[in-house]
Design a protein around this motif. Structure first.
Motif, PDB file in Angstrom:
ATOM      1  N   SER A 237      -0.862 -24.581 -14.788  1.00 49.50           N
ATOM      2  CA  SER A 237       0.566 -24.897 -14.800  1.00 49.50           C
ATOM      3  C   SER A 237       1.410 -23.628 -14.790  1.00 49.50           C
ATOM      4  CB  SER A 237       0.907 -25.746 -16.030  1.00 49.50           C
ATOM      5  OG  SER A 237       0.231 -26.977 -15.989  1.00 49.50           O
ATOM      6  N   MET A 241       4.107 -22.696 -12.066  1.00 53.63           N
ATOM      7  CA  MET A 241       5.466 -22.302 -12.429  1.00 53.63           C
ATOM      8  C   MET A 241       5.867 -21.016 -11.716  1.00 53.63           C
ATOM      9  SD  MET A 241       6.925 -21.308 -16.220  1.00 53.63           S
ATOM     10  CE  MET A 241       5.864 -19.851 -16.296  1.00 53.63           C
ATOM     11  N   THR A 362       5.534 -29.875 -13.420  1.00 52.84           N
ATOM     12  CA  THR A 362       5.909 -28.464 -13.581  1.00 52.84           C
ATOM     13  C   THR A 362       6.841 -28.017 -12.472  1.00 52.84           C
ATOM     14  OG1 THR A 362       3.786 -27.995 -14.660  1.00 52.84           O
ATOM     15  CG2 THR A 362       5.011 -26.116 -13.784  1.00 52.84           C
TER      16      THR A 362
END
Length: 448
Positions: A237, A241, A362
């Motif tokens: 994640s 991001m 995300t």
């Protein structure tokens, strides 16, 4: 190939069968992406409203977020080849319906939204089945190469689909794009019909009617009960991001000082980096310990972001973009291999659905949050009269685009720090230990 497959303890059609199916899915993906882009161009030409594009994006993302937990159950409960056939067939029927509306002269804007929702729903059904099927078709030592090939096909789709959409619209209008989409569907489905997947062992009694929610929860529980898998999900994640931040922040940073043509050139260089990384992973299997690939490439990606944040020139941004995007397929391929090796085959559909759902969530958070953070906080702080102009402004510069540079620097520093911490701690880094001990030849990088 037989020797390697037997030695790895895996049975299946082999790597060549995987390549054939991957090729068919790639061709079908190009057609779907091109037709969707063509529909988007049609909508923009009709309304000229950016808001409509935002609504299309929501229609594309929302079904994936809502359906993935349950489509993962479908991928584990039923034959994954059949699930892929169902998904592709549903998408094809949607294409035929749109074509019928166009031919009859009744196609309207709201039909486009329904078509996007239907296509996204089919993708939510197909994605976990295809991801989980890879470990059925490919022996463990070839998993990273297989994922690399999938990423090559996705990279080529990103390059080919926009050009094809424009060319098809110019040659024959929207109908040409829809016909092309249906033709590519026939290619993908034909290969699925001709080839077979090995059976997946069913060790749960969760296939009874009415147990879909319980089966979805079972996949979440399996991951949540294993700290290393949760850590790997969090790590992925963070990389997501970072990549989404680059996607939304780098173009404005470049446009603050260069022309759209130069910005396009820099983004193309980054795209070439992603393609090169995918090709590299499809010919090399990555390091023997896949976490070395995840952490090493992740740290290098962080270093590239630090350079981009400090630099800002076109050359520095192009080099940083190439390096960061080259690292992306290495991270995903190695993480994907670990995920497949650590999760039982009968749970992989749900696990991959969960992983993609977290990634989609995300991305949504980044897309909604990065812009306001830069516009309302970081850019004013590094304006010529900003609060940080006399301190950090000496390092990052002041003026338009420097807030983006600061955020890229902080993201890169965070990514490098996390990768170093994970490497220094035994838990997540040693997630593969029992696999390596049981199969010493795992992930040697031997081609197939």
């Amino acid at each position: 190939m037989r020797t390697r497959e037997a030695h790895s303890g895996q049975e299946g059609p082999g790597f060549r069968t995987f390549v054939a199916i991957c090729l068919g899915q790639a061709v079908s993906m190009v057609g779907s992406r091109a037709s969707r882009l063509a529909l988007g161009i049609w909508l923009f030409q009709r309304t000229g409203a950016v808001t409509d594009f935002a609504l299309v994006a929501m229609c594309d993302a929302l079904p994936v977020l809502l359906l993935l937990p349950f489509t993962g159950v479908v991928a584990d409960r039923y034959d994954r080849r059949r699930v892929m056939l169902w998904a592709d067939s549903a998408a094809a029927l949607c294409t035929l319906a749109v074509a019928g509306l166009v031919l009859s002269g009744h196609f309207q804007s709201w039909h486009l939204y329904l078509a996007v929702i239907a296509g996204a729903s089919a993708s939510a059904l197909q994605s976990p089945a295809w991801s989980a099927a890879i470990s059925q078709l490919v022996p463990p030592a070839q998993l990273s190469r297989a994922v690399g090939l999938v990423q090559v096909s996705e990279g080529m789709t990103d390059i080919l689909a926009p050009t094809l959409a424009g060319w098809l619209l110019a040659m024959g209008g929207m109908m040409a794009a829809l016909v092309f989409d249906f033709a590519t569907f026939l290619v993908g489905v034909s290969l699925l019909l001709l080839l077979r997947f090995p059976a997946v062992p069913r060790v749960e009694a969760g296939g009874q009617p009415g147990s879909a929610w319980r089966e979805a929860v079972r996949g979440w529980e399996y991951v949540a009960s294993r700290r290393e898998l949760v850590g790997l999900l969090v790590l992925a994640s963070m990389v997501t991001m970072t990549l989404c931040s680059m996607e939304v922040l780098v173009p404005p940073m470049l446009l603050a000082h260069t022309s759209p043509a130069v910005m396009g050139m820099v983004m193309s260089v980054a795209g070439v980096g992603a393609l090169c990384g995918s090709v590299a992973m499809s010919t090399w299997s990555g390091p023997r310990r896949k976490m070395d690939g995840v952490l090493g490439a992740g740290a290098l990606m962080g270093l590239a972001l630090i350079g981009a944040g400090l630099g800002g020139s076109v050359v520095v941004m192009a080099v940083a973009g190439w390096v960061a995007m080259f690292c992306m397929p290495v991270v995903w391929s190695c993480a994907h291999a670990v995920w497949q090796l650590r999760i039982p085959a009968e749970l992989q559909g749900r696990a991959f659905g969960l992983r993609r759902m977290v990634g989609e969530a995300t991305a949504v958070v980044v897309f909604f949050g990065a812009g306001p953070l830069v516009d309302r906080v970081l850019e004013p702080l590094l304006a010529p009269d900003g609060a940080l102009a006399g301190s950090l402004g000496g390092v990052f510069g002041v003026g338009k685009g420097r807030g983006v540079g600061l955020l890229l620097f902080l993201l890169g520093l965070l990514l490098m720090t996390v990768m170093a911490v994970v490497r220094a701690r035994p838990g997540l880094y040693r997630i593969e230990d029992d696999v390596l001990q049981d199969n010493p030849t795992h992930a040697t990088g031997v081609g197939g």
